[in-house]
Design an enzyme around this catalytic site. Structure first.
Site, short mmCIF file in Angstrom:
data_model
loop_
_atom_site.label_atom_id
_atom_site.label_comp_id
_atom_site.label_asym_id
_atom_site.label_seq_id
_atom_site.Cartn_x
_atom_site.Cartn_y
_atom_site.Cartn_z
CB CYS A 112 -1.00 -0.07 1.16
SG CYS A 112 -2.42 1.00 0.87
CG HIS B 127 -3.24 -2.88 4.34
ND1 HIS B 127 -2.38 -2.31 5.25
CD2 HIS B 127 -3.77 -1.86 3.63
CE1 HIS B 127 -2.38 -1.00 5.11
NE2 HIS B 127 -3.23 -0.69 4.13
CD GLU C 157 -0.57 -5.16 6.45
OE1 GLU C 157 -0.42 -5.63 5.30
OE2 GLU C 157 -0.91 -3.97 6.67
N1 GLN Z 1 -3.44 6.50 0.98
C1 GLN Z 1 -2.18 6.10 1.50
C2 GLN Z 1 -1.03 6.76 0.77
O1 GLN Z 1 -1.03 6.92 -0.41
C3 GLN Z 1 -1.98 4.62 1.50
C4 GLN Z 1 -2.97 3.98 2.41
C5 GLN Z 1 -2.50 2.72 3.04
O2 GLN Z 1 -1.29 2.44 3.11
N2 GLN Z 1 -3.44 1.97 3.54
O3 GLN Z 1 -0.09 7.09 1.40
#
Ligand code: GLN
Length: 207
Positions: free
Chosen positions: A96, A189, A191
């Site tokens: 992410c 995610h 995890e």
């Molecule tokens: N929106 C976040 C970003 O771009 C990422 C969100 C997340 O890691 N769950 O930094």
């Protein structure tokens, strides 16, 4: 536990006993990643200072807020050592926000990333109403059973260079998992899934 663990050969088992995986612990869901590693029997160490990168076999950059994480990386002088590691066949898993940090470019925000992986990502890419959702995602590299993928204000991969292998796409064709050498990224995610297959797959890059 859902699914099977991919480190099955005895060589892999012996190797994994000696592995040390760092989890960048500046911000975001680092504790959850460390728990998955512990469940896999792997020593996981929180990394809060660049010196703690020494002696690691791989690193996880967790989800969180990429702008915050990158600005903390800058303050704590992580940028250069992380770039050097990622460019030297050192295994890094970015999930992410971690994927955003590794990407060479972010298409919809002006921001400086580590720029080590040849992907262009779109941040917060799924729009407001559905900016968090879950999907049963087919990831052939993990086996036949789909992976329960939790997307939280997730990015996606807009473009990928020729060295990048796309490992999973949503049903509409949006690319969300990729690999370039020993760099592995996921827009979601892993995890949070109660499924060890994604982390096991990453550990294969380490061995
Ligand atoms: N929106 C976040 C970003 O771009 C990422 C969100 C997340 O890691 N769950 O930094």
């Amino acid at each position: 536990m859902v699914g099977r663990v991919y480190l099955s050969s005895s060589v892999a088992d012996r190797e994994k006993l000696h592995m040390k995986i760092g989890v960048l612990a500046l911000q975001g869901s680092f504790i959850e990643h460390m728990r998955v590693m512990q469940r896999l029997g792997i020593e996981a160490l929180p990394v809060r200072l660049p010196g703690e990168l020494d002696g690691l076999d791989g690193l996880i950059i967790p989800g969180g807020e990429s702008t915050t994480m990158l600005s903390l990386m800058k303050s704590f002088r992580f940028i250069q050592p992380l770039k050097e590691l990622a460019q030297s066949e050192f295994p890094v898993l970015g999930t992410c926000a971690g994927m955003v940090c590794l990407a060479k470019q972010v298409s919809n925000y002006e921001m400086e990333t580590l720029a080590v992986m040849d992907i262009v990502v779109r941040r917060n890419a799924f729009g407001r109403q559905i900016d968090s959702f879950e999907a049963e995602l087919p990831v052939p590299a993990l086996g036949d059973e789909p992976f329960h993928a939790v997307f939280i204000r997730a990015p996606f991969i807009e473009k990928a260079g020729s060295q990048v292998e796309i490992l999973a796409k949503l049903s509409d064709g949006t690319a969300v998992v990729a690999r370039q050498g020993k760099l592995v990224v996921a827009a979601f995610h892993p995890e949070l899934a109660n499924d060890l297959r994604f982390h096991s797959y990453f550990l294969e890059a380490v061995i």
